[in-house]
Write a protein that holds these residues in place. Structure first.
Motif, short mmCIF file in Angstrom:
data_model
loop_
_atom_site.label_atom_id
_atom_site.label_comp_id
_atom_site.label_asym_id
_atom_site.label_seq_id
_atom_site.Cartn_x
_atom_site.Cartn_y
_atom_site.Cartn_z
N ARG A 1 0.83 -1.21 0.00
CA ARG A 1 0.00 0.00 0.00
C ARG A 1 0.87 1.26 0.00
NH1 ARG A 1 -2.86 -3.48 3.61
NH2 ARG A 1 -4.93 -4.03 2.80
N ILE A 2 2.00 1.20 0.69
CA ILE A 2 2.87 2.37 0.78
C ILE A 2 3.48 2.70 -0.58
CG2 ILE A 2 5.07 3.20 1.71
CD1 ILE A 2 4.37 1.67 4.30
N VAL A 3 4.03 1.70 -1.27
CA VAL A 3 4.76 1.96 -2.51
C VAL A 3 3.90 1.76 -3.75
CG1 VAL A 3 6.94 1.34 -1.45
CG2 VAL A 3 5.67 -0.40 -2.69
N GLY A 4 2.70 1.20 -3.57
CA GLY A 4 1.79 1.02 -4.71
C GLY A 4 2.05 -0.24 -5.51
N ARG A 5 2.86 -1.14 -4.98
CA ARG A 5 3.16 -2.39 -5.68
C ARG A 5 3.73 -3.37 -4.67
NH1 ARG A 5 7.38 0.96 -6.14
NH2 ARG A 5 9.49 0.09 -5.86
N PRO A 6 3.65 -4.68 -4.94
CA PRO A 6 4.28 -5.65 -4.04
C PRO A 6 5.79 -5.51 -4.07
CG PRO A 6 2.65 -6.71 -5.47
CD PRO A 6 2.86 -5.32 -6.01
N LEU A 7 6.42 -5.67 -2.91
CA LEU A 7 7.87 -5.60 -2.81
C LEU A 7 8.45 -7.01 -2.68
CD1 LEU A 7 8.67 -2.63 -0.39
CD2 LEU A 7 9.23 -2.80 -2.81
N ALA A 8 9.47 -7.28 -3.48
CA ALA A 8 10.15 -8.57 -3.37
C ALA A 8 10.94 -8.60 -2.07
CB ALA A 8 11.08 -8.77 -4.56
N PRO A 9 11.14 -9.78 -1.49
CA PRO A 9 11.92 -9.86 -0.24
C PRO A 9 13.36 -9.44 -0.49
CG PRO A 9 11.50 -12.05 -1.13
CD PRO A 9 10.66 -11.10 -1.92
N PRO A 10 14.03 -8.91 0.53
CA PRO A 10 15.43 -8.49 0.35
C PRO A 10 16.32 -9.68 0.03
CG PRO A 10 14.84 -8.48 2.67
CD PRO A 10 13.58 -8.71 1.92
N VAL A 11 17.37 -9.41 -0.74
CA VAL A 11 18.33 -10.45 -1.11
C VAL A 11 19.63 -10.18 -0.36
CG1 VAL A 11 19.63 -11.51 -2.98
CG2 VAL A 11 17.29 -10.70 -3.38
N ARG A 12 20.05 -11.12 0.47
CA ARG A 12 21.29 -10.95 1.23
C ARG A 12 22.48 -11.19 0.33
NH1 ARG A 12 21.60 -13.01 7.28
NH2 ARG A 12 23.55 -11.89 6.91
N PRO A 13 23.60 -10.52 0.61
CA PRO A 13 24.78 -10.71 -0.25
C PRO A 13 25.31 -12.12 -0.15
CG PRO A 13 25.34 -9.47 1.74
CD PRO A 13 23.84 -9.59 1.72
N VAL A 14 25.88 -12.61 -1.25
CA VAL A 14 26.48 -13.92 -1.28
C VAL A 14 27.85 -13.85 -0.61
CG1 VAL A 14 27.33 -15.78 -2.76
CG2 VAL A 14 25.25 -14.51 -3.40
N ALA A 15 28.07 -14.72 0.37
CA ALA A 15 29.35 -14.72 1.07
C ALA A 15 30.48 -15.09 0.11
CB ALA A 15 29.30 -15.70 2.23
#
Length: 496
Positions: free
Chosen positions: A237-251
């Motif tokens: 609702r805030i951004v007007g679209r679904p947000l994908a989950p965050p992607v953690r950096p690859v070690a």
């Protein structure tokens, strides 16, 4: 008839330059209610607060308190009506004590002079009543930002506010301080206080608010009960679209050491000191620095920034990061105005500066009228976008980023974090100082926790959980001979 404490009906604000900041806002706030106002940077939240506090005047609509229409020409008039504002950026007198800041303008007097003892007693009583820890005798300017925020809340309470406007209070608080603040707000609401809470943190809405209203582009796009909401739905609702989950950096294996510090010491006689800090930061990694605010993180950042070729994103953007009276363009080029194409043969190229600033505004989603708008007129989140964009434009080999997404909405924070990861993947060494544990856990390859100016624990970023850090942040646990050197051992997660 039982009227709501606050009732806003069709409130609009259009500025002289044509910008429509608020467009027909309807918002109702009951007594004893905590109501969260959420939305992207530039959605109109701060403008709404300014109209309630007499800092701006509505262009249309009406504002009612207890069923009576009001219009405040000055903040003093709003204060007399029981409205208190806790601003996003603290406005204390640094050389005054906590008590003197709280009572400033409404001082208790004895024989015509300020009664310091009465002021201290009044502030101490308020602090104890609402769980807002504060030393009345402490100098405000020597306090960490979290403690200064509590002083701002006490100022409003001292003046008898029963409708409290809080503009991003959690933006300068560590997790434990946020929990204490929410406990205090709940106690205030139980006493009949009405609280309008501006926040970018969805967790705040779900944890402490009774209801919420979402603004987008100056309009109400959603409202409802917080108990019936969920994080993913609010984010959309805030951004007007679904947000994908965050992607953690690859070690991955660290590169060569870009920044090395040994035995950093800065004695102040307080927790905000440095007590023999050792650390390394390698090319292609992010070292996260966690801890309760005021335990030396800010001093560490400033010490590291003295090294040549280190770019610093300061934690206090308003006082140290920008020149508020200057334009967005002037602030955007402040660190590289001598470089081509911004400068040619010793002269500024105004067309190139304008183009570069417009590109920055567009790329970082800054809600602004244009490059010549004073940066001080921007919301805190939009100001932060310019500060970070300016730092990244320099393509630094070493970046020290203090609270890089503080006060930034969820969509913009995700974007800025992706930019930091891209810089890391390009080979930069990054020191990330943040009070947002989610941010630390999302971005860091390694994490060092600071307590009373020293490294209390050194952790591998991969798979790290917030609960493992809490004991080290409060001083309850400590890793023997802890340091953040590349060859230093990590805390054993199972043993901890």
């Amino acid at each position: 008839m039982n009227f709501p404490r606050l009732d806003m009906r069709g409130v609009a604000k259009r500025y002289a330059n044509g910008l429509l900041a608020n467009d027909g806002i309807d918002l109702c706030l009951a007594r004893g209610e905590i109501h969260a106002l959420i939305g992207e940077n530039g959605a109109g939240k701060s403008t709404l607060i300014k109209m309630l506090y007499g800092l701006e005047q509505p262009s249309a609509g009406e504002i009612l308190l207890d069923g009576r229409q009001v219009r405040f020409d000055t903040p003093a008039a709003a204060i007399r009506a029981g409205i208190g504002l806790v601003p996003q950026h603290v406005q204390l007198v640094p050389s005054f004590s906590v008590a003197r800041n709280v009572v400033l303008g409404a001082e208790p007097r004895r024989w015509g002079w300020l009664d310091h003892r009465a002021a201290a007693r009044a502030v101490d009583a308020l602090a104890r009543r609402y769980g807002l820890e504060a030393d009345p005798a402490a100098l405000a300017g020597m306090l960490p930002l979290g403690a200064q925020q509590r002083v701002e809340i006490l100022k409003a309470l001292y003046r008898g506010a029963d409708l409290l406007l809080l503009d991003e209070p959690g933006a300068v608080l560590a997790p434990d301080e946020t929990a204490a603040l929410f406990e205090a707000l709940r106690a205030l609401a139980d006493d009949g206080m009405s609280v309008l809470l501006i926040t970018h943190k969805i967790a705040d809405v779900l944890e402490v608010a009774d209801r919420y209203t979402v603004l987008r582009a100056g309009r109400v796009v959603a409202s409802g009960s917080s108990s019936e909401a969920d994080a993913a739905g609010l984010a959309a609702r805030i951004v007007g679209r679904p947000l994908a989950p965050p992607v953690r950096p690859v070690a991955r294996a660290p590169g060569e050491v870009r920044l090395r510090a040994r035995g950093l010491v800065h004695a102040t006689g307080a927790a905000e000191c440095l007590a023999g800090v050792d650390l390394d930061v390698a090319a292609g990694e992010i070292l996260g620095i966690a801890g309760v605010e005021g335990n030396g993180q800010a001093l560490l950042a400033r010490a590291l920034a003295r090294e040549p070729d280190v770019v610093l994103v300061t934690e206090d953007r308003l006082h140290d990061g920008v020149a508020p009276a200057l334009s967005i363009a002037e602030n955007a080029i402040a660190t590289r105005y001598r470089e081509a194409p911004l400068s040619r043969r010793g002269w500024l190229d105004l067309a190139a500066i304008d183009a570069a600033t417009r590109a920055m505004i567009s790329d970082y989603g800054v809600a602004a009228a244009g490059p010549q708008q004073p940066i001080g007129a921007l919301s805190g989140g939009n100001m932060q976008k310019i500060v970070l964009a300016r730092a990244l434009a320099a393509q630094p080999g070493v970046l020290v980023a203090c609270q890089p997404t503080r006060g930034v909405d969820i969509g913009a924070a995700r974007f800025l974090r992706q930019r930091l990861l891209a810089l890391r993947d390009a080979g930069a060494a990054i020191v990330l100082v943040s009070g947002d544990l989610d941010e630390i856990l999302e971005l860091s390859d390694r994490v060092a926790v600071m307590f009373r100016g020293a490294i209390a624990g050194h952790f591998r970023g991969e798979g790290l959980q917030a609960r493992l850090l809490s004991g080290y942040m409060t001083g309850a646990r400590r890793q023997p001979q802890a340091s953040a050197r590349l060859d230093a051992p990590f805390v054993d997660g199972e043993a901890a």
